[in-house]
Design a protein around this motif. Structure first.
Motif, PDB file in Angstrom:
ATOM      1  N   GLY A   9      -5.129  -3.348  14.493  1.00  0.00           N
ATOM      2  CA  GLY A   9      -6.236  -3.713  13.613  1.00  0.00           C
ATOM      3  C   GLY A   9      -6.813  -2.480  12.960  1.00  0.00           C
ATOM      4  N   GLY A  13     -13.252   0.116  13.419  1.00  0.00           N
ATOM      5  CA  GLY A  13     -13.000   0.580  14.780  1.00  0.00           C
ATOM      6  C   GLY A  13     -11.606   1.161  14.917  1.00  0.00           C
ATOM      7  N   GLU A  32      -1.445  -3.115  11.205  1.00  0.00           N
ATOM      8  CA  GLU A  32      -2.385  -3.948  10.435  1.00  0.00           C
ATOM      9  C   GLU A  32      -1.662  -5.203   9.947  1.00  0.00           C
ATOM     10  N   ARG A  33      -2.342  -6.333  10.179  1.00  0.00           N
ATOM     11  CA  ARG A  33      -1.763  -7.624   9.835  1.00  0.00           C
ATOM     12  C   ARG A  33      -1.544  -7.786   8.337  1.00  0.00           C
ATOM     13  N   ASP A  39      -9.408  -5.485   6.651  1.00  0.00           N
ATOM     14  CA  ASP A  39      -9.401  -6.762   5.938  1.00  0.00           C
ATOM     15  C   ASP A  39     -10.785  -7.407   5.858  1.00  0.00           C
ATOM     16  N   THR A  40     -11.568  -7.306   6.915  1.00  0.00           N
ATOM     17  CA  THR A  40     -12.884  -7.945   6.891  1.00  0.00           C
ATOM     18  C   THR A  40     -13.730  -7.380   5.759  1.00  0.00           C
ATOM     19  N   TYR A  44     -15.196  -8.739   1.651  1.00  0.00           N
ATOM     20  CA  TYR A  44     -16.589  -8.854   1.186  1.00  0.00           C
ATOM     21  C   TYR A  44     -16.543  -9.152  -0.298  1.00  0.00           C
ATOM     22  N   MET A  51     -24.207  -1.771   4.177  1.00  0.00           N
ATOM     23  CA  MET A  51     -25.314  -1.048   4.794  1.00  0.00           C
ATOM     24  C   MET A  51     -24.805  -0.241   5.985  1.00  0.00           C
ATOM     25  N   ALA A  94       0.211  -8.149  15.460  1.00  0.00           N
ATOM     26  CA  ALA A  94       0.571  -8.176  16.878  1.00  0.00           C
ATOM     27  C   ALA A  94       0.411  -9.610  17.369  1.00  0.00           C
ATOM     28  N   GLY A 286     -15.034  -2.175  18.440  1.00  0.00           N
ATOM     29  CA  GLY A 286     -15.524  -2.946  17.306  1.00  0.00           C
ATOM     30  C   GLY A 286     -16.058  -4.306  17.679  1.00  0.00           C
ATOM     31  N   ALA A 287     -16.062  -5.184  16.696  1.00  0.00           N
ATOM     32  CA  ALA A 287     -16.712  -6.481  16.826  1.00  0.00           C
ATOM     33  C   ALA A 287     -16.162  -7.290  17.999  1.00  0.00           C
ATOM     34  N   THR A 292     -21.143  -5.227  16.558  1.00  0.00           N
ATOM     35  CA  THR A 292     -20.912  -5.951  15.310  1.00  0.00           C
ATOM     36  C   THR A 292     -21.110  -5.108  14.065  1.00  0.00           C
ATOM     37  N   ILE A 294     -20.510  -1.696  11.497  1.00  0.00           N
ATOM     38  CA  ILE A 294     -19.439  -0.790  11.114  1.00  0.00           C
ATOM     39  C   ILE A 294     -19.589   0.564  11.816  1.00  0.00           C
TER      40      ILE A 294
HETATM   41  C1  LIG Z   1     -20.048 -10.802   4.838  1.00  0.00           C
HETATM   42  C2  LIG Z   1     -20.233  -9.706   5.851  1.00  0.00           C
HETATM   43  C3  LIG Z   1     -21.062  -8.628   5.540  1.00  0.00           C
HETATM   44  C4  LIG Z   1     -21.227  -7.575   6.455  1.00  0.00           C
HETATM   45  N1  LIG Z   1     -21.988  -6.513   6.070  1.00  0.00           N
HETATM   46  C5  LIG Z   1     -22.083  -5.431   6.886  1.00  0.00           C
HETATM   47  C6  LIG Z   1     -22.814  -4.268   6.486  1.00  0.00           C
HETATM   48  O1  LIG Z   1     -23.373  -4.211   5.367  1.00  0.00           O
HETATM   49  N2  LIG Z   1     -22.924  -3.241   7.351  1.00  0.00           N
HETATM   50  C7  LIG Z   1     -22.331  -3.274   8.608  1.00  0.00           C
HETATM   51  O2  LIG Z   1     -22.468  -2.292   9.351  1.00  0.00           O
HETATM   52  N3  LIG Z   1     -21.613  -4.362   9.008  1.00  0.00           N
HETATM   53  C8  LIG Z   1     -21.470  -5.434   8.188  1.00  0.00           C
HETATM   54  N4  LIG Z   1     -20.743  -6.523   8.609  1.00  0.00           N
HETATM   55  C9  LIG Z   1     -20.073  -6.479   9.930  1.00  0.00           C
HETATM   56  C10 LIG Z   1     -18.774  -5.643   9.864  1.00  0.00           C
HETATM   57  O3  LIG Z   1     -18.007  -5.973   8.724  1.00  0.00           O
HETATM   58  C11 LIG Z   1     -17.894  -5.905  11.067  1.00  0.00           C
HETATM   59  O4  LIG Z   1     -18.655  -5.863  12.207  1.00  0.00           O
HETATM   60  C12 LIG Z   1     -16.821  -4.821  11.186  1.00  0.00           C
HETATM   61  O5  LIG Z   1     -15.946  -4.936  10.116  1.00  0.00           O
HETATM   62  C13 LIG Z   1     -16.100  -4.969  12.507  1.00  0.00           C
HETATM   63  O6  LIG Z   1     -15.099  -3.998  12.575  1.00  0.00           O
HETATM   64  P1  LIG Z   1     -13.815  -4.129  13.499  1.00  0.00           P
HETATM   65  O7  LIG Z   1     -13.119  -2.847  13.400  1.00  0.00           O
HETATM   66  O8  LIG Z   1     -14.236  -4.555  14.820  1.00  0.00           O
HETATM   67  O9  LIG Z   1     -12.939  -5.312  12.929  1.00  0.00           O
HETATM   68  P2  LIG Z   1     -12.596  -5.824  11.462  1.00  0.00           P
HETATM   69  O10 LIG Z   1     -13.307  -5.038  10.426  1.00  0.00           O
HETATM   70  O11 LIG Z   1     -12.807  -7.288  11.491  1.00  0.00           O
HETATM   71  O12 LIG Z   1     -11.077  -5.497  11.281  1.00  0.00           O
HETATM   72  C14 LIG Z   1     -10.074  -6.105  12.025  1.00  0.00           C
HETATM   73  C15 LIG Z   1      -8.746  -5.777  11.379  1.00  0.00           C
HETATM   74  O13 LIG Z   1      -7.717  -6.169  12.257  1.00  0.00           O
HETATM   75  C16 LIG Z   1      -6.726  -6.850  11.580  1.00  0.00           C
HETATM   76  N5  LIG Z   1      -6.093  -7.753  12.546  1.00  0.00           N
HETATM   77  C17 LIG Z   1      -6.632  -8.870  13.104  1.00  0.00           C
HETATM   78  N6  LIG Z   1      -5.772  -9.417  13.983  1.00  0.00           N
HETATM   79  C18 LIG Z   1      -4.664  -8.612  13.992  1.00  0.00           C
HETATM   80  C19 LIG Z   1      -3.448  -8.639  14.714  1.00  0.00           C
HETATM   81  N7  LIG Z   1      -3.197  -9.596  15.591  1.00  0.00           N
HETATM   82  N8  LIG Z   1      -2.543  -7.669  14.471  1.00  0.00           N
HETATM   83  C20 LIG Z   1      -2.800  -6.697  13.577  1.00  0.00           C
HETATM   84  N9  LIG Z   1      -3.940  -6.621  12.882  1.00  0.00           N
HETATM   85  C21 LIG Z   1      -4.872  -7.556  13.084  1.00  0.00           C
HETATM   86  C22 LIG Z   1      -7.453  -7.548  10.470  1.00  0.00           C
HETATM   87  O14 LIG Z   1      -6.597  -7.853   9.394  1.00  0.00           O
HETATM   88  C23 LIG Z   1      -8.512  -6.503  10.091  1.00  0.00           C
HETATM   89  O15 LIG Z   1      -8.062  -5.627   9.110  1.00  0.00           O
HETATM   90  C24 LIG Z   1     -20.585  -7.613   7.732  1.00  0.00           C
HETATM   91  C25 LIG Z   1     -19.790  -8.714   8.057  1.00  0.00           C
HETATM   92  C26 LIG Z   1     -19.579  -9.742   7.144  1.00  0.00           C
HETATM   93  C27 LIG Z   1     -18.685 -10.893   7.512  1.00  0.00           C
END
Ligand SMILES: Cc1cc2nc3c(=O)[nH]c(=O)nc-3n(C[C@H](O)[C@H](O)[C@H](O)COP(=O)(O)OP(=O)(O)OC[C@H]3O[C@@H](n4cnc5c(N)ncnc54)[C@H](O)[C@@H]3O)c2cc1C
Ligand code: HEM
Ligand code: SF4
Ligand code: SF4
Ligand code: SF4
Lengths: 808, 282
Positions: A9, A13, A32-33, A39-40, A44, A51, A94, A286-287, A292, A294
């Motif tokens: 991912g 994170g 990365e998928r 992707d998240t 947007y 933020m 994965a 991460g999330a 939750t 960034i």
């Molecule tokens: C609309 C919206 C607005 C937001 N605004 C903010 C903001 O302004 N400020 C802030 O701090 N946070 C914000 N957040 C929260 C923030 O986006 C997330 O908490 C953050 O992106 C989480 O990061 P992560 O690394 O845990 O996972 P993610 O960012 O969700 O990334 C996960 C990645 O893993 C990949 N993946 C998933 N499953 C697999 C797999 N099986 N194999 C390979 N790859 C995989 C996905 O494609 C993705 O690219 C917002 C969330 C949303 C939904």
């Protein structure tokens, strides 16, 4: 292929972990998928302002991140990944992670495998979009997202799925395209009220064709074959947009051997201080691990890889914790204070170090002198107070100062309000010099979903205290042990009966959270006699009379929790403590008085009374049972002038937080779409920055400065009252007051800003704040020229109805 | 915070009944006082406003008119603590009283000059106000009943849907019926029905009659065949009636102000001239 470190991912994170690994020269691969990073964030809306909360938290590592637009941030990340030499593999999902030898075997979507010594899992919580999965599906025609509805014109489009996303897409497309929506359910009630009304209107007006209770079966020769209640139908199309929701990643994570502490969907896996899961060598960032934001994800990714590579790295929250503790424990080290809390607050003793650190980030430590006020009866503050040192005194009844139970070190107070969301029922003082740990509602919520023992302890104490405050009648709590032993907590769903008329009297109840209606069959019709709020005693009447059966039905209006005390124990306690029956009879008496008054009011009134039962049913069905303050318009008085909405807009930056048009009405009452300041606000549950809070006086407000515009609350509020809007505009732009007055029509209500999909870089969640920012008196109510508008708590409204509503 | 709103006297109570009609009593008291002044202090000469009683009544009247006119501004001052329904309650009762004050002031005499123009304007404002208050009192309940849980938007969407159904069903009938149904039901929407209620009703009734005629004319149709169209046309008629009634109610609630407000402006202007002329002549 075998690597030292596989990172799954590429969200903030995972990407941060990969950047640190690249810089430290750790042999790694980032899987990365999708075909792009993060992707998240990629998904947007365009130009969204991202933020960088929490502001005070420092950012660690080399992945750049500061407040900015989506494009700037993604651009910066892609450049950094390249310049640092991150080894990314795109389109690599994965699908399985299995232990193998000392490391892991990772299977990818295309069947390829790869070995890694250590795995960092950063897949976020968005999950995989649910696919249509029918024969004939062609990726050039079937889409799972709609980026810009304006780009599509003159097409035949089928939207599959009638949740909010599906309806919003269909509505955005229907003006310029021919849209058919395929819905598995019989109506649109799964969506929020605003979308539901808009969509129903569009269907009735012919702009959208809806196939209800239908599901697609296959695609053949440019047609979608749909199974409908009236047989198979073929729908020709140019494009299919499937909005079927996402499959949460929990299954996948569990299949990796990672344990979740409870079945609660909000639960996050238990992690060590170094973010390692119960599977050694498998880390979570991460999330997915409950972080939750960034910045938190970036910091974790960095920390984890430093640890794996054996580099020193102080946790990013160290400074924040030191600042939190400084006032109460000047000069102490963070670890010392954490150890102190663990020792003195038994509720938190069972937490992992990581959980304790996170919890303490949202806790306040207080030092009180003897006699200092902790909280006051009637406040709406809902935090939980733990006595670490010293003791507190609880004033249950101001008339009886001799009855002031003490709360000793190691115990807590405030658990009732925490669950019910109601006002504080007692005033609490420090009885001597005292140190207290105040756990905020969001922190408590996280603990409850991740540490089972916290909930159990809270429940145990709550049952004792509820029984003592309701039935104690001046006794020591130890004398009530018989009752307490015979008591247990029971949950009821909305509209489920707790007691049924005619049943034997087998238990006594105290409502812990939620609310309930008391009703009885009269002339073949259910008629509502009363309303029980949290803390209320019911089912008591039967115990005053030897062979009585239940005289009324008591039904939960919203999901509710009750303390149920078995009948035998109640009878035994009554025999032993006859004065307890006084508590019972006074409860009965006040109900009787109310119903007599209502009857008198009905007899002396010439006009027929309103159908109180039907009105109550309507309000209950609309979830008013969990409201603390609800906007109700009497349609028999309202002239539809719209001054209420104008007043709200004029006092709230030009954006009205109430809409009559989108409201629901029945029996002559209109419930406009506006926040009802729920007892336990759903909107607060997933706000990542805790921008939503409840004020001591009860209003639930969103702090615009803290809101990051993530829309979590919009999705969580079951009543659809939150909208996204850009704040700061002139409410009356374009007209002057003289023109408006001469037109004789009054101010036209500014259109409520509904979400739009195209622009809006800095939109915030907005809703009614009970005019907190505008003087504290609801402007919508005071601006109503006819007296039709009222804002009040549902109990007062029902009392008013029963005691002589004017039926004009 | 909500203490002021928790007393049941202010929950859903029409402005006319504000605190049991408190301002009706205030206005009645004012009227009694003014009539008393009129009788107890008769002027030496003719009753024309130039006496002590005349000046007093004139001043009271002018003050009241200005205060009543201020309501237009007050109505748009949002966010204060006072409730607008209380102010409107005072407005209507004192508004009626001001008519009496003005009549007493001029000794019930009317001439063809600017002074009497002011009086006539005032009576006009009051009359329109009474009409408006009556509308506010009686229409909302009727309107609610007529709407039967629908909104204007759902009613017009409903009408459009029925219209589509009628046209589709009519296609299996002879051309004259197709044409009549088309005229009855197109082009759809609420704008169509505005102001054309009678014509639409006639057309719709004619269409229903003609469809039923099909049976009589014996063109080989069974009741089961005409029933769906006949029913749909009846629904169409009901919906047209509801929609037009709703629009009429809305119009009534809004349009009296087109008299009330501009006349108020004219009244204030006329009063200004009236006062200037009086003092100039003096
Ligand atoms: C609309 C919206 C607005 C937001 N605004 C903010 C903001 O302004 N400020 C802030 O701090 N946070 C914000 N957040 C929260 C923030 O986006 C997330 O908490 C953050 O992106 C989480 O990061 P992560 O690394 O845990 O996972 P993610 O960012 O969700 O990334 C996960 C990645 O893993 C990949 N993946 C998933 N499953 C697999 C797999 N099986 N194999 C390979 N790859 C995989 C996905 O494609 C993705 O690219 C917002 C969330 C949303 C939904
Ligand atoms: C000289 C006497 C009066 C003056 C100068 C006056 C003036 C006004 C003005 C300026 C408005 C504001 C209109 C708007 O903002 O849309 C108004 C509204 C109104 N007036 Fe009067 N008025 C008078 C007498 C009356 C009387 C006698 C009645 C009723 C008995 C009355 C009933 C109303 C009502 C019902 C409204 C509408 C309130 C609303 O929609 O908010 N007025 N009047
Ligand atoms: S926004 Fe929705 S969930 Fe939150 S308090 Fe208001 S009505 Fe309840
Ligand atoms: S109470 Fe205030 S913020 Fe809430 S709807 Fe009314 S005017 Fe708007
Ligand atoms: S201000 Fe009062 S009369 Fe006007 S629309 Fe709102 S509730 Fe109805």
């Amino acid at each position: 292929m075998r690597v030292r470190l596989a990172i799954i991912g590429s969200g903030p994170g995972g990407l941060s972990a990969a950047v640190t690994a690249a810089r430290l020269g750790v042999d790694h691969i980032l899987l990365e998928r999708t075909g792009h990073l993060s992707d998240t964030i990629f998904k947007y809306q365009k130009r969204k302002k991202v933020m960088a909360h929490p502001m005070r938290l420092a950012k660690l590592g080399d992945l750049p991140f500061a407040e900015g637009s989506r494009e700037e941030i993604l651009g910066g990340w892609t450049a950094t990944a390249e310049s640092q030499g991150v080894n990314v593999r795109y389109h690599a999902e994965a699908t399985r992670i299995a232990r193998q030898g000392g490391g892991f075997l990772i299977t990818l979507g295309d069947g390829a495998t790869l070995e890694a010594e250590t795995v960092v899992l950063g897949i976020g919580v968005q999950g995989n979009l649910r696919r249509l999965g029918i024969p004939g599906e062609d990726p050039a025609q079937v889409f799972y997202q709609l980026e810009d509805p304006d780009e599509l014109k003159g097409l035949r489009i089928i939207v599959v799925g009638a949740g909010d996303a599906g309806l919003e897409n269909a509505l955005a497309l229907c003006a310029a395209n021919t849209v058919t929506i395929i819905n598995r359910q019989a109506d649109f009630s799964r969506a929020k009220p605003g979308n539901m009304t808009d969509a129903e209107r569009a269907v009735r007006g012919g702009q959208i064709r809806a196939l209800h209770e239908s599901s697609p079966t296959r695609i053949e020769a440019g047609m979608l074959f749909v199974d409908t209640p009236t047989g198979e139908e073929r729908v020709p199309f140019d494009r299919i947009i499937a909005r079927l929701g996402a499959i949460p990643p929990r299954r996948f994570v569990e299949d990796c051997g990672i344990r979740f502490p409870s079945a609660d969907p909000a639960a996050v896996p238990e992690l060590s201080e170094t973010y390692e899961s119960n599977v050694p060598g498998l880390y979570i960032v991460g999330a997915l691990g409950g972080y939750t934001l960034i910045k938190q994800a970036i910091n974790q990714g960095h920390e984890v890889v430093c640890r794996i590579a054996g580099q020193p790295c102080a946790p990013a929250d160290e400074n924040l914790l030191r600042q939190r503790f400084e006032k109460c424990f000047p000069g102490s080290s963070v670890n010392d204070v954490l150890a102190y809390v663990r020792r003195t607050v038994p509720l938190l003793a069972g937490l992992t170090t990581l959980q304790l650190r996170d919890t303490m980030l949202e806790c306040n430590l207080h030092r009180f002198a003897a006699g200092d006020l902790v909280f006051r009866r009637g406040d709406y503050t809902n935090s939980l107070w733990n006595v670490a040192e010293g003791a507190a005194a609880v004033e249950i009844d101001p008339q009886r100062p001799e009855l002031r139970p003490r709360v000793e070190a190691g115990q807590f107070v405030g658990e009732l309000g925490l669950r019910s969301g109601r006002r504080r029922t007692a005033t609490v003082w420090a009885a001597e010099p005292t140190v207290m740990v105040e756990i905020s509602v969001p922190a408590m919520r996280k603990l409850l979903s991740s540490v089972e023992s916290v909930g159990q302890e809270l429940d145990r104490v709550a049952v004792r205290r509820l029984i003592h405050t309701t039935l104690g009648a001046g006794r020591q709590i130890a004398e009530l042990d018989g009752l307490i032993a015979a008591a247990r907590l029971q949950k009821f769903k909305a509209l489920e009966p707790i007691i049924t008329e005619g049943d034997p009297v087998d238990a006594l109840y105290i409502l812990r959270s939620g609310s309930a209606t008391i009703s009885r069959l009269e002339n073949g019709r259910m008629s509502v006699l009363g309303f029980v709020g949290a803390g209320g005693l019911f089912g008591e009447r039967g115990f005053l009379d030897v062979d009585a059966t239940r005289a009324a039905t008591i039904r939960a209006t919203v999901a509710s929790e009750v303390v149920r005390i078995e009948g035998d124990a109640v009878r035994a306690a009554l025999a032993e403590m006859p004065e307890m029956s006084r508590v019972f009879s006074s409860a009965v008496q006040s109900q009787m008085e109310r119903s007599v008054r209502a009857t008198l009011a009905n007899v002396t009134r010439a006009t027929p009374p309103r159908n109180i039962s039907a009105i109550t049913d309507f309000l209950v069905a609309k979830g008013v049972g969990e409201a603390t303050n609800v906007f109700i318009i009497d349609e028999k008085i309202c002239t539809g002038c719209g001054n209420c909405e104008s007043a709200c807009a004029a006092t709230h930056g030009g954006i009205s937080r109430v809409s009559r048009e989108l409201g629901a009405s029945a029996e002559g009452f209109l419930l406009p779409l506006a926040c009802r300041h729920c007892e336990t606000p759903h909107c607060m549950s997933h706000c990542p920055v805790d921008a939503i809070s409840r004020m001591p006086s009860g209003e639930v407000i969103i702090d615009a400065g803290t809101c990051i515009g993530c829309k979590a609350c919009v999705n969580d509020c079951p009543y659809g009252v939150i909208s996204m809007a850009e704040l700061g505009g002139d409410p009356h732009a374009g007209t002057n007051w003289l023109a408006r007055m001469m037109a004789g029509i009054g101010v036209l209500p500014p259109k409520r800003t509904r979400e739009d999909h195209h622009d809006g870089s800095a939109k915030k969640a907005v809703k009614c704040d009970l005019c907190r920012t505008a003087g504290g008196v609801p402007a919508c109510v005071t601006a109503c020229p006819t007296g039709a508008a009222t804002r009040l708590d549902p109990e007062s409204f029902l009392t008013w109805l029963r005691e002589g509503a004017r039926a004009s | 915070m909500l203490a002021s709103m928790n007393s049941t006297s202010t929950i859903h109570r029409s402005f006319l009944l504000w605190r049991g009609g408190y301002y009706a009593w205030v206005a009645a008291g004012l009227c009694v006082g003014c009539v008393g002044l009129y009788w107890l202090a008769p002027p030496a000469g003719p009753r024309n406003g130039g006496s002590f009683a005349g000046y007093t009544l004139g001043t009271v009247g002018l003050g009241l008119v200005l205060w009543l006119g201020w309501f237009g501004l007050r109505r748009r001052r949002y966010g204060g603590a006072g409730r607008l329904d209380e102010v409107l309650s005072a407005h209507v009762y004192l508004g009626v009283a001001v008519a009496l004050v003005a009549l007493l002031h001029c000794g019930f005499r009317i001439h063809g000059n600017v002074h009497s123009l002011a009086l006539l304007l005032l009576l006009g404002v009051v009359a329109s106000g009474i009409f408006g208050a009556a509308a506010f009192w009686s229409i909302p309940a009727r309107m609610t009943r007529n709407r039967a849980g629908m909104t204007l938007a759902t009613m017009s969407a409903e009408l459009a849907a029925i219209a589509v159904r009628c046209r589709a069903l009519s296609l299996s009938f002879p051309d004259d019926i197709v044409a009549l149904v088309a005229r009855t039901t197109s082009p759809g929407g609420k704008d169509r029905v505005m102001g054309r209620r009678d014509r639409l009703r006639r057309l719709n009734l004619a269409a229903i009659a003609q469809v039923q005629d099909e049976l009589v004319r014996g063109r080989d149709v069974t009741p089961a065949e005409i029933l769906p169209l006949a029913q749909s046309l009846t629904q169409h008629l009901t919906m047209v009636e509801r929609l037009t009634a709703d629009l009429r109610y809305r119009r009534t609630l809004l349009l009296w102000r087109v008299i009330h407000v501009p006349m108020t402006v004219a009244l204030v202007a006329a009063l200004a001239i009236h006062v200037l002329v009086v003092f100039y002549d003096w």
